[in-house]
Design a protein around this motif. Structure first.
Motif, PDB file in Angstrom:
ATOM      1  N   ILE A  24       0.869  -1.211   0.165  1.00  0.00           N
ATOM      2  CA  ILE A  24      -0.066  -0.026  -0.114  1.00  0.00           C
ATOM      3  C   ILE A  24       0.999   1.460   0.048  1.00  0.00           C
ATOM      4  CG2 ILE A  24      -1.639   1.237   1.295  1.00  0.00           C
ATOM      5  CD1 ILE A  24      -2.629  -1.399   2.211  1.00  0.00           C
ATOM      6  N   ILE A  25       1.830   1.313   0.913  1.00  0.00           N
ATOM      7  CA  ILE A  25       2.595   2.539   1.144  1.00  0.00           C
ATOM      8  C   ILE A  25       3.744   2.824  -0.334  1.00  0.00           C
ATOM      9  CG2 ILE A  25       4.481   3.554   2.337  1.00  0.00           C
ATOM     10  CD1 ILE A  25       3.426   2.003   4.747  1.00  0.00           C
ATOM     11  N   TRP A  26       4.064   1.631  -0.806  1.00  0.00           N
ATOM     12  CA  TRP A  26       4.875   1.641  -2.181  1.00  0.00           C
ATOM     13  C   TRP A  26       4.014   2.250  -3.231  1.00  0.00           C
ATOM     14  CZ3 TRP A  26       6.997  -3.621  -4.825  1.00  0.00           C
ATOM     15  CH2 TRP A  26       7.929  -3.204  -5.711  1.00  0.00           C
ATOM     16  N   TYR A  27       2.803   1.788  -3.521  1.00  0.00           N
ATOM     17  CA  TYR A  27       1.993   2.294  -4.630  1.00  0.00           C
ATOM     18  C   TYR A  27       1.575   3.725  -4.380  1.00  0.00           C
ATOM     19  CZ  TYR A  27      -2.239   3.054  -7.227  1.00  0.00           C
ATOM     20  OH  TYR A  27      -3.080   3.651  -8.369  1.00  0.00           O
ATOM     21  N   LEU A  28       1.052   4.120  -3.148  1.00  0.00           N
ATOM     22  CA  LEU A  28       0.788   5.349  -2.662  1.00  0.00           C
ATOM     23  C   LEU A  28       2.011   6.431  -2.929  1.00  0.00           C
ATOM     24  CD1 LEU A  28      -1.682   5.234   0.483  1.00  0.00           C
ATOM     25  CD2 LEU A  28      -2.141   6.069  -1.885  1.00  0.00           C
ATOM     26  N   THR A  29       3.154   5.945  -2.587  1.00  0.00           N
ATOM     27  CA  THR A  29       4.377   6.847  -2.569  1.00  0.00           C
ATOM     28  C   THR A  29       4.622   7.181  -4.250  1.00  0.00           C
ATOM     29  OG1 THR A  29       5.029   6.026  -0.536  1.00  0.00           O
ATOM     30  CG2 THR A  29       6.845   7.037  -1.946  1.00  0.00           C
ATOM     31  N   ASP A  30       4.977   6.065  -4.786  1.00  0.00           N
ATOM     32  CA  ASP A  30       5.644   6.115  -6.242  1.00  0.00           C
ATOM     33  C   ASP A  30       4.331   6.677  -7.065  1.00  0.00           C
ATOM     34  OD1 ASP A  30       7.474   5.224  -5.044  1.00  0.00           O
ATOM     35  OD2 ASP A  30       7.583   3.467  -6.220  1.00  0.00           O
ATOM     36  N   LYS A  31       3.023   6.136  -7.020  1.00  0.00           N
ATOM     37  CA  LYS A  31       1.852   6.679  -7.814  1.00  0.00           C
ATOM     38  C   LYS A  31       1.131   7.709  -7.575  1.00  0.00           C
ATOM     39  CE  LYS A  31       3.209   3.052 -10.610  1.00  0.00           C
ATOM     40  NZ  LYS A  31       3.919   2.908 -11.664  1.00  0.00           N
ATOM     41  N   VAL A  32       0.975   8.195  -6.420  1.00  0.00           N
ATOM     42  CA  VAL A  32       0.234   9.114  -6.341  1.00  0.00           C
ATOM     43  C   VAL A  32       0.788  10.237  -5.580  1.00  0.00           C
ATOM     44  CG1 VAL A  32      -2.061   9.898  -4.833  1.00  0.00           C
ATOM     45  CG2 VAL A  32      -1.706   7.517  -5.802  1.00  0.00           C
ATOM     46  N   MET A  33       1.859  10.270  -4.379  1.00  0.00           N
ATOM     47  CA  MET A  33       2.032  11.268  -3.710  1.00  0.00           C
ATOM     48  C   MET A  33       3.400  11.923  -4.063  1.00  0.00           C
ATOM     49  SD  MET A  33      -0.311  11.311  -1.587  1.00  0.00           S
ATOM     50  CE  MET A  33       0.206  12.759  -0.764  1.00  0.00           C
ATOM     51  N   GLU A  34       4.231  11.112  -4.621  1.00  0.00           N
ATOM     52  CA  GLU A  34       5.451  11.754  -5.386  1.00  0.00           C
ATOM     53  C   GLU A  34       5.125  12.506  -6.497  1.00  0.00           C
ATOM     54  OE1 GLU A  34      10.178  10.525  -5.887  1.00  0.00           O
ATOM     55  OE2 GLU A  34       8.904   8.966  -5.952  1.00  0.00           O
ATOM     56  N   PRO A  35       4.433  12.040  -7.270  1.00  0.00           N
ATOM     57  CA  PRO A  35       4.134  12.883  -8.688  1.00  0.00           C
ATOM     58  C   PRO A  35       3.465  14.277  -8.093  1.00  0.00           C
ATOM     59  CG  PRO A  35       3.270  10.532  -8.838  1.00  0.00           C
ATOM     60  CD  PRO A  35       3.980  10.625  -7.679  1.00  0.00           C
ATOM     61  N   ARG A  36       2.678  14.085  -7.041  1.00  0.00           N
ATOM     62  CA  ARG A  36       2.023  15.258  -6.381  1.00  0.00           C
ATOM     63  C   ARG A  36       2.977  16.431  -5.935  1.00  0.00           C
ATOM     64  NH1 ARG A  36       0.402  17.093  -1.434  1.00  0.00           N
ATOM     65  NH2 ARG A  36      -1.166  18.658  -1.580  1.00  0.00           N
ATOM     66  N   LEU A  37       4.027  15.641  -5.235  1.00  0.00           N
ATOM     67  CA  LEU A  37       5.019  16.540  -4.537  1.00  0.00           C
ATOM     68  C   LEU A  37       5.983  17.252  -5.816  1.00  0.00           C
ATOM     69  CD1 LEU A  37       6.364  14.198  -1.717  1.00  0.00           C
ATOM     70  CD2 LEU A  37       5.373  16.411  -1.495  1.00  0.00           C
ATOM     71  N   MET A  38       6.290  16.415  -6.785  1.00  0.00           N
ATOM     72  CA  MET A  38       7.190  16.941  -8.000  1.00  0.00           C
ATOM     73  C   MET A  38       6.408  18.128  -8.473  1.00  0.00           C
ATOM     74  SD  MET A  38       9.842  15.264  -8.516  1.00  0.00           S
ATOM     75  CE  MET A  38      10.921  13.828  -8.239  1.00  0.00           C
TER      76      MET A  38
END
Length: 517
Positions: free
Chosen positions: A230-244
């Motif tokens: 869950i954390i892997w998916y959210l980090t790589d696919k959702v949250m990091e793109p938003r941060l970028m």
């Protein structure tokens, strides 16, 4: 573009707007130190208002009705003033963070951590950095609070070194360390601690019942894989793109540069690693005899009362200082003992903001505890859950969400279970739900919402870690970043418990799902 393709984009846009709104509102809150001060004043006022009211809820600690203590009386205010220094210095996270950071500072500024990261990145594919960070965060629970002061800041450095957003690394590690707090395939001190409260609560109904300290071990171990996913998916696919898109990094970031490893550096690292390994082996040898002073009275090394567990933070200090010093001298970074002290000084320079926040946080938590408002909140919630009379599965789900809500106001896992357990465990036993299953449900709620409450003692520290890369990071920024993790963990982990229960897999050693009256 087809309507099917537009739908995911629309959903992502809606999520982004919600998170942006939360961040915007949250960042309008005052500085965390002022926020804790304001909350303390609110607690004072509410305690004065409720102290004149009578409540029917029974305090499980005393067996009598809950009484709210008025914190605005002359006696309470005098006690507050005379105990202020002790309240601050006795604030447990303060000592944990500062002592550990002294050792980490030596290892960091000598270059030992930098070299260790470079070596780790050589053997870990970039695509697997996120799950590796989360897994280490979960395992760090074995060493109590080590993850907060070691794993989370290093995750930011690792992500930054491979060209990823460092805040994403901090978020992933924070979610693993704190959101996945009660999951671990390695037994830790939290297991016997929670079991002791569960057993005491169960014995109020069945004086002869005995529970195994590892009664949730199998479930906790099985939970690690879905949590990492869950954390892997959210980090790589959702949250990091938003941060970028929305959170550019500050210029001139002071982070280690992970360049090539020279021969002298390699040699220094080997000597430092041997020194670290030797210190660990020495501790293991000292702990091995049954008469070891590192064991508690029962001979256990893992109980919270065991000296070994109580010495975890000093051991972290030692395990970082020793290789840091060896590496520093062998690599020519340290020329004298003064350089070692300078590295500690530099580590403390970045902790000023946390110390200020810890001062006000300690005062707020002490006031909230002394007023007994937390007791009233917990018992009222448990009684409400009991009054609904729901089926067993629905009751367990309700318990998870109740604990998750209470966890927003009471951070301590043991204190919260000590209050809620004596009400919930016997209540669920009367519904034929075993204490083992009740404890498993508690662990989910206790973990999942840790990462979205500023009242969690280490929350301000994570804000400080983020400010190393983005200075205007605020409470709202971190809450908005961690909310998707919290909600996903709460829902998916609860579903995993229901599936696990439905299949009938064992919760742990000597554990059961049902209790026969």
């Amino acid at each position: 573009m087809s309507s099917e393709a537009q739908a995911p984009q629309s959903e992502n846009g809606r999520l982004a707007r919600i998170l942006d709104g939360i961040e915007k509102v949250g960042n309008k809150l005052p500085d965390p130190a002022i926020l804790f001060l304001c909350l303390m004043l609110v607690v004072w006022g509410v305690s004065a208002l409720l102290s004149n009211m009578s409540f029917t809820e029974i305090d499980p600690r005393t067996g009598e009705a809950v009484v709210i203590k008025n914190l605005l009386t002359a006696e309470s205010l005098t006690s507050f003033l005379t105990g202020m220094v002790k309240t601050f210095t006795a604030f447990a996270p303060l000592g944990v963070v500062l002592v550990a950071m002294l050792g980490v500072g030596v290892a960091e500024h000598s270059g030992f951590i930098n070299t260790a990261l470079k070596k780790m990145l050589r053997i870990t594919p970039v695509k697997l950095i996120t799950p590796a960070v989360v897994a280490v965060g979960i395992i760090s629970h074995t060493a109590t609070d080590a993850g907060y002061v070691v794993v989370i800041p290093l995750a930011g450095v690792i992500f930054y070194a491979v060209g990823r957003h460092p805040i994403a690394g901090i978020m992933a590690a924070f979610a693993g360390v704190s959101g996945g707090f009660c999951a671990n395939f390695i037994p830790s001190a939290i297991d016997p601690l929670l079991q002791s409260f569960t057993q005491a609560a169960a014995q109020t109904l069945d004086a002869d019942i005995q529970l195994n300290p590892l009664n949730n071990w199998f479930f906790a171990a099985s939970s690690t894989l879905p949590i990492i996913g869950i954390i892997w998916y959210l980090t790589d696919k959702v949250m990091e793109p938003r941060l970028m898109r929305s959170t550019p990094l500050d210029e001139g970031i002071d982070a280690p540069a992970l360049d090539e490893i020279g021969e002298r550096e390699n040699k220094a690292f080997r000597w430092a690693s041997l020194a670290m390994l030797g210190s660990m082996v020495l501790v293991a040898v000292l702990a091995m005899p049954e008469s070891s002073t590192l064991r508690d009275a029962s001979g256990s090394l893992t109980n919270f009362s065991a000296p070994l567990m109580q010495a975890i933070v000093p051991l972290i200090f030692i395990f970082f200082v020793i290789p840091g010093v060896v590496f520093g001298y062998a690599n020519g970074v340290f020329q004298s003992s003064a350089d070692i002290i300078k590295s500690m000084n530099k580590a403390m320079e970045g902790m000023g903001a946390y110390i200020v926040m810890a001062f006000f946080c300690s005062l707020f938590i002490a006031a909230f505890s002394q007023s007994d408002l937390g007791v009233l909140l917990a018992v009222k919630g448990a009684n409400f859950l009991q009054s609904l009379g729901m089926p067993a599965g629905v009751t367990i789900v309700g318990m998870v969400f109740l604990v998750g809500f209470v966890n927003l106001f009471m951070g301590s896992a043991s204190a919260k279970w000590a209050l809620i357990g004596p009400v919930l465990v016997p209540m669920l036993m009367q519904l034929n739900i075993s204490p083992d299953l009740s404890q498993a449900a508690y662990r989910i709620g206790d973990s999942s919402t840790n990462i979205i409450t500023p009242l969690m003692p280490y929350f301000p520290l994570v804000v400080v870690y983020c400010q190393k890369y983005v200075k205007n990071t605020g409470i709202g920024t971190l809450i908005a970043a961690m909310l998707p993790y919290s909600m996903a963990l709460l829902a998916a982990w609860t579903a995993w418990l229901l599936i696990y229960w439905g299949i009938g897999l064992p919760l742990g050693l000597g554990a059961s799902y049902t209790y026969g009256l």
